[in-house]
Scaffold this active site. Structure first.
Site, PDB file in Angstrom:
ATOM      1  N   ASP A   1      37.595   4.749 -35.016  1.00  0.00           N
ATOM      2  CA  ASP A   1      37.948   3.621 -35.898  1.00  0.00           C
ATOM      3  C   ASP A   1      38.443   2.408 -35.108  1.00  0.00           C
ATOM      4  O   ASP A   1      39.243   1.620 -35.607  1.00  0.00           O
ATOM      5  CB  ASP A   1      39.018   4.028 -36.933  1.00  0.00           C
ATOM      6  CG  ASP A   1      38.644   5.272 -37.711  1.00  0.00           C
ATOM      7  OD1 ASP A   1      37.476   5.359 -38.128  1.00  0.00           O
ATOM      8  OD2 ASP A   1      39.502   6.151 -37.896  1.00  0.00           O
TER       9      ASP A   1
ATOM     10  N   HIS B   1      30.138   4.467 -38.696  1.00  0.00           N
ATOM     11  CA  HIS B   1      30.273   3.140 -38.099  1.00  0.00           C
ATOM     12  C   HIS B   1      30.095   2.101 -39.197  1.00  0.00           C
ATOM     13  O   HIS B   1      29.106   2.129 -39.934  1.00  0.00           O
ATOM     14  CB  HIS B   1      29.212   2.917 -37.013  1.00  0.00           C
ATOM     15  CG  HIS B   1      29.489   3.669 -35.754  1.00  0.00           C
ATOM     16  ND1 HIS B   1      28.655   3.617 -34.652  1.00  0.00           N
ATOM     17  CD2 HIS B   1      30.508   4.486 -35.407  1.00  0.00           C
ATOM     18  CE1 HIS B   1      29.161   4.372 -33.691  1.00  0.00           C
ATOM     19  NE2 HIS B   1      30.275   4.913 -34.140  1.00  0.00           N
ATOM     20  N   SER B   2      31.051   1.189 -39.316  1.00  0.00           N
ATOM     21  CA  SER B   2      30.938   0.088 -40.275  1.00  0.00           C
ATOM     22  C   SER B   2      30.304  -1.105 -39.583  1.00  0.00           C
ATOM     23  O   SER B   2      30.776  -1.531 -38.530  1.00  0.00           O
ATOM     24  CB  SER B   2      32.318  -0.310 -40.809  1.00  0.00           C
ATOM     25  OG  SER B   2      32.892   0.742 -41.536  1.00  0.00           O
TER      26      SER B   2
END
Length: 341
Positions: A13, A43-44
């Site tokens: 994160d 994964h953003s």
């Protein structure tokens, strides 16, 4: 032309998705390869005003000229893989996304074992994605590989051959890891870790690249630390303190609230040592210093923020070349030309 690996330096994160998006936009690598454990990490990625949550597809998918490869070290859940191909169809990922024949396959049996285990789900804090049980079967040599699944035949390629050929031809290759150093099976806070190593050396092995072929290792850190699930967290602060700082985050895969702590320079130094870091990317400086939001020149950061960054750099001993000041790609300070040349 370079072969670059990016890995997380904390407990995941750290903002890998945003940084990978930035690198793949600026540097335009011909190959973007996914290393790591499997679909247990999210994964953003934000691009063109849209936000995507990915679990298998390389985060640089929006670069339509790049081949997207999944290394043999990565566990593949075919349902997640097929979903993401459809989910990202506007970026023409079909026809340029491939996996190695030796990727091991997660089945419903593995996800059920993961979710049904009180030890894994409650004590360790597993994501329930089946990765731990799948890796156990892989060690016991009882798991199926991608080459054993007829539906995946058209997505199979020789990932090591493709990547090494590209490197030998002087093309740019970008390898993205998942999770973070603190979750490494070897070097993390055992037993509150993932089911394999998460360091840069393993990321290289995941995609079939030898250590002499790697030019740059970027270790990414958040300006503070977050952690999902159980396990030691020496610099953790209370939820009330985190709220005062304006920090509240949730995991991409689990939706669980993240624990928050202060930056740990000793931990970062060890992370950089074991990963062989040549650069540091530092994210979320705007969360600690809101006046720095959307700044894209180092000299425009507040003096307090610059002092904070320079203190980390001096103590860890690795140049901080990328500083993220917000979620957009433009919210990035790139110091690679100044610090690496």
């Amino acid at each position: 032309m370079t072969c670059t690996i990016l890995v997380g330096g904390q407990w995941g994160d750290e903002g890998k998705g945003k940084c990978i998006t930035y690198f793949c936009t600026q540097d335009k690598p011909e190959i973007i390869a996914r290393a790591g454990v499997g679909p247990n990490a999210g994964h953003s990625v934000e691009f063109n005003g849209e936000k995507y949550g990915l679990r298998l597809t390389p985060s640089g998918f929006f670069n339509k000229e790049a081949r997207l490869l999944i290394g043999a070290g990565v566990l593949v859940n075919p349902e997640v893989f097929e979903h993401e191909l459809e989910y990202l169809s506007k970026y023409a990922v079909e026809g340029r996304t491939f996996m190695d024949a030796n990727c091991a396959i997660i089945t419903d049996k593995h996800t059920k074992q993961d979710k049904d285990s009180a030890y894994l789900s409650k004590k360790i804090g597993t994501t329930g994605s089946g990765c731990g049980p799948a890796n156990a079967d892989r060690i016991n040599r009882t798991i199926d590989y991608a080459k054993d699944v007829p539906e995946l035949e058209k997505y199979i390629t020789d990932v090591p051959s493709e990547i090494n050929k590209a490197i030998d031809e002087g093309k740019d290759v970008f390898i993205e890891g998942s999770q973070g150093f603190g979750l490494s099976l070897y070097y993390g806070t055992y037993p509150y870790v993932t089911s394999k190593d998460t360091c840069a050396s393993t990321a290289a092995a995941d995609v079939g690249v030898g250590p002499t072929k790697v030019d740059e290792v970027i270790v990414i850190f958040k300006s503070y630390i977050t952690r999902v699930g159980e396990g030691p967290f020496p610099t953790e602060i209370s939820p009330e303190e985190a709220e005062k700082m304006g920090i509240e985050e949730y995991g991409v895969v689990t939706g669980r609230k993240r624990r928050v702590g202060l930056f740990d320079k000793d931990f970062a130094k060890r992370s950089c040592m074991i990963n062989g870091a040549t650069q540091i990317a530092l994210t979320c400086i705007d969360r600690l210093y809101p006046e720095c939001a959307k700044v894209n020149k180092y000299e425009d950061l507040s003096q307090e923020a610059r002092d904070y960054i320079e203190d980390i750099e001096e103590n860890v001993g690795v140049p901080i070349t990328i500083i993220s000041t917000g979620p957009d790609l433009a919210d990035t300070i790139d110091l690679r030309n100044e610090k690496l040349n």
